[in-house]
Design a protein around this motif. Structure first.
Motif, PDB file in Angstrom:
ATOM      1  N   GLU A 142       0.516  -1.779   0.970  1.00  0.00           N
ATOM      2  CA  GLU A 142      -0.612  -1.710   1.294  1.00  0.00           C
ATOM      3  C   GLU A 142      -1.618  -1.166   0.402  1.00  0.00           C
ATOM      4  OE1 GLU A 142      -1.799   0.103   5.117  1.00  0.00           O
ATOM      5  OE2 GLU A 142       0.438   0.005   5.487  1.00  0.00           O
ATOM      6  N   LEU A 143      -2.821  -1.807   0.000  1.00  0.00           N
ATOM      7  CA  LEU A 143      -3.799  -1.090  -0.842  1.00  0.00           C
ATOM      8  C   LEU A 143      -4.929  -0.867  -0.257  1.00  0.00           C
ATOM      9  CD1 LEU A 143      -4.591  -0.434  -3.774  1.00  0.00           C
ATOM     10  CD2 LEU A 143      -5.493  -2.889  -4.052  1.00  0.00           C
ATOM     11  N   LYS A 173      -3.029  13.089   4.008  1.00  0.00           N
ATOM     12  CA  LYS A 173      -2.948  12.939   5.597  1.00  0.00           C
ATOM     13  C   LYS A 173      -2.651  11.560   6.096  1.00  0.00           C
ATOM     14  CE  LYS A 173      -7.139  11.688   7.044  1.00  0.00           C
ATOM     15  NZ  LYS A 173      -7.885  10.620   7.790  1.00  0.00           N
ATOM     16  N   ASP A 174      -2.950  10.300   5.088  1.00  0.00           N
ATOM     17  CA  ASP A 174      -2.559   9.184   5.537  1.00  0.00           C
ATOM     18  C   ASP A 174      -1.335   8.388   4.847  1.00  0.00           C
ATOM     19  OD1 ASP A 174      -4.833   8.960   7.117  1.00  0.00           O
ATOM     20  OD2 ASP A 174      -5.949   7.608   5.962  1.00  0.00           O
ATOM     21  N   GLY A 175      -0.569   9.386   4.255  1.00  0.00           N
ATOM     22  CA  GLY A 175       0.838   9.052   3.543  1.00  0.00           C
ATOM     23  C   GLY A 175       0.899   8.053   2.542  1.00  0.00           C
ATOM     24  N   TYR A 176      -0.147   8.140   1.486  1.00  0.00           N
ATOM     25  CA  TYR A 176      -0.095   7.160   0.390  1.00  0.00           C
ATOM     26  C   TYR A 176       1.119   7.658  -0.351  1.00  0.00           C
ATOM     27  CZ  TYR A 176      -4.528   5.215   1.872  1.00  0.00           C
ATOM     28  OH  TYR A 176      -5.461   4.520   2.733  1.00  0.00           O
ATOM     29  N   ASP A 177       1.707   6.839  -0.837  1.00  0.00           N
ATOM     30  CA  ASP A 177       2.662   7.369  -1.866  1.00  0.00           C
ATOM     31  C   ASP A 177       2.405   6.818  -3.638  1.00  0.00           C
ATOM     32  OD1 ASP A 177       3.194   4.428  -1.449  1.00  0.00           O
ATOM     33  OD2 ASP A 177       5.123   5.044  -0.397  1.00  0.00           O
ATOM     34  N   MET A 178       1.248   6.313  -3.624  1.00  0.00           N
ATOM     35  CA  MET A 178       0.918   6.163  -5.032  1.00  0.00           C
ATOM     36  C   MET A 178      -0.725   6.034  -5.010  1.00  0.00           C
ATOM     37  SD  MET A 178       1.414   2.819  -7.634  1.00  0.00           S
ATOM     38  CE  MET A 178       3.191   3.156  -8.144  1.00  0.00           C
ATOM     39  N   MET A 207       9.443   3.367  -5.379  1.00  0.00           N
ATOM     40  CA  MET A 207       8.695   2.086  -4.742  1.00  0.00           C
ATOM     41  C   MET A 207       7.681   2.740  -3.830  1.00  0.00           C
ATOM     42  SD  MET A 207      10.648  -0.550  -2.224  1.00  0.00           S
ATOM     43  CE  MET A 207       9.695  -1.093  -0.777  1.00  0.00           C
ATOM     44  N   ALA A 208       6.480   1.930  -4.000  1.00  0.00           N
ATOM     45  CA  ALA A 208       5.171   2.126  -3.318  1.00  0.00           C
ATOM     46  C   ALA A 208       5.148   1.298  -1.929  1.00  0.00           C
ATOM     47  CB  ALA A 208       4.108   2.016  -4.135  1.00  0.00           C
ATOM     48  N   THR A 209       4.905   1.965  -0.829  1.00  0.00           N
ATOM     49  CA  THR A 209       4.376   1.275   0.262  1.00  0.00           C
ATOM     50  C   THR A 209       2.815   1.205   0.741  1.00  0.00           C
ATOM     51  OG1 THR A 209       4.942   3.020   1.829  1.00  0.00           O
ATOM     52  CG2 THR A 209       6.887   1.512   1.319  1.00  0.00           C
ATOM     53  N   LYS A 210       2.150   2.367   0.263  1.00  0.00           N
ATOM     54  CA  LYS A 210       0.816   2.330   0.558  1.00  0.00           C
ATOM     55  C   LYS A 210       0.018   3.085  -0.779  1.00  0.00           C
ATOM     56  CE  LYS A 210      -1.862   3.960   4.457  1.00  0.00           C
ATOM     57  NZ  LYS A 210      -1.665   4.758   5.544  1.00  0.00           N
ATOM     58  N   ILE A 211      -0.727   2.373  -1.476  1.00  0.00           N
ATOM     59  CA  ILE A 211      -1.538   2.506  -2.544  1.00  0.00           C
ATOM     60  C   ILE A 211      -2.827   3.052  -2.254  1.00  0.00           C
ATOM     61  CG2 ILE A 211      -2.206   1.784  -4.909  1.00  0.00           C
ATOM     62  CD1 ILE A 211       0.372  -0.030  -4.600  1.00  0.00           C
ATOM     63  N   LEU A 212      -3.364   3.934  -2.916  1.00  0.00           N
ATOM     64  CA  LEU A 212      -4.949   4.397  -2.973  1.00  0.00           C
ATOM     65  C   LEU A 212      -5.469   4.272  -4.232  1.00  0.00           C
ATOM     66  CD1 LEU A 212      -6.791   5.388  -0.973  1.00  0.00           C
ATOM     67  CD2 LEU A 212      -6.305   7.657  -1.791  1.00  0.00           C
ATOM     68  N   LEU A 213      -6.644   3.534  -4.139  1.00  0.00           N
ATOM     69  CA  LEU A 213      -7.521   3.212  -5.238  1.00  0.00           C
ATOM     70  C   LEU A 213      -8.965   4.025  -5.497  1.00  0.00           C
ATOM     71  CD1 LEU A 213      -7.908   1.582  -8.122  1.00  0.00           C
ATOM     72  CD2 LEU A 213      -8.692  -0.081  -6.907  1.00  0.00           C
ATOM     73  N   PRO A 214      -8.988   5.071  -6.050  1.00  0.00           N
ATOM     74  CA  PRO A 214     -10.464   5.506  -5.789  1.00  0.00           C
ATOM     75  C   PRO A 214     -11.286   4.911  -7.010  1.00  0.00           C
ATOM     76  CG  PRO A 214      -8.843   7.154  -6.172  1.00  0.00           C
ATOM     77  CD  PRO A 214      -8.169   6.069  -6.495  1.00  0.00           C
TER      78      PRO A 214
END
Length: 137
Positions: free
Chosen positions: A34-35, A97-102, A1-8
């Motif tokens: 969060e995205l 650093k910011d704890g992204y999980d995806m 399960m993702a709670t924080k997603i990062l999109l380059p």
């Protein structure tokens, strides 16, 4: 399960975000996550013939471009991070650093069996502390 997603995102290449942004929005909605978007500006080489302050304002310019892409795709609410340095290193540092999980990244389409996986994508996949979803073009 993702709670924080990062999109380059690379604002100069719509293949880097067109399909990946739609996927990231779907995943964020599905998980209630969060995205965040990030664009990395490659390090500006300080050569003796460049004027002092060369590149100042680049972060603001790039932020405006990324925000425009997000706004045009009904994602104006997505926070934008602008980093400067090595593309894959800055993505990995921010994610850790910011704890992204995806991390969701795009890969351009190539002919089988040579799917295009660039060096930045390959390094992120190999070294990320979290799940990396590769969205094929």
């Amino acid at each position: 399960m993702a709670t924080k997603i990062l999109l380059p995102i690379d604002h100069t290449d719509d293949r880097s975000w067109k399909k990946a942004l739609a996927t990231a929005l779907e995943q964020a909605k599905f998980y209630g996550a969060e995205l965040h978007a990030v664009e990395v500006i490659p390090e500006i080489i300080q050569l003796p013939n460049l004027p002092e302050g060369y590149g100042s304002g680049a972060k603001d310019y790039v932020r405006g471009k990324v925000e425009a892409i997000l706004a045009a795709n009904d994602a104006a609410y997505v926070p934008v991070h602008i980093e400067e340095g090595s593309v894959y290193r800055e993505i990995l540092k921010l994610a850790h650093k910011d704890g992204y999980d995806m991390i969701i990244m795009a890969s351009a389409k190539g002919d089988f069996p040579n799917y295009e996986i660039g060096p930045n994508l390959a390094r992120v996949v190999r070294n990320a502390h979290c799940t990396v979803m590769v969205v094929r073009d």
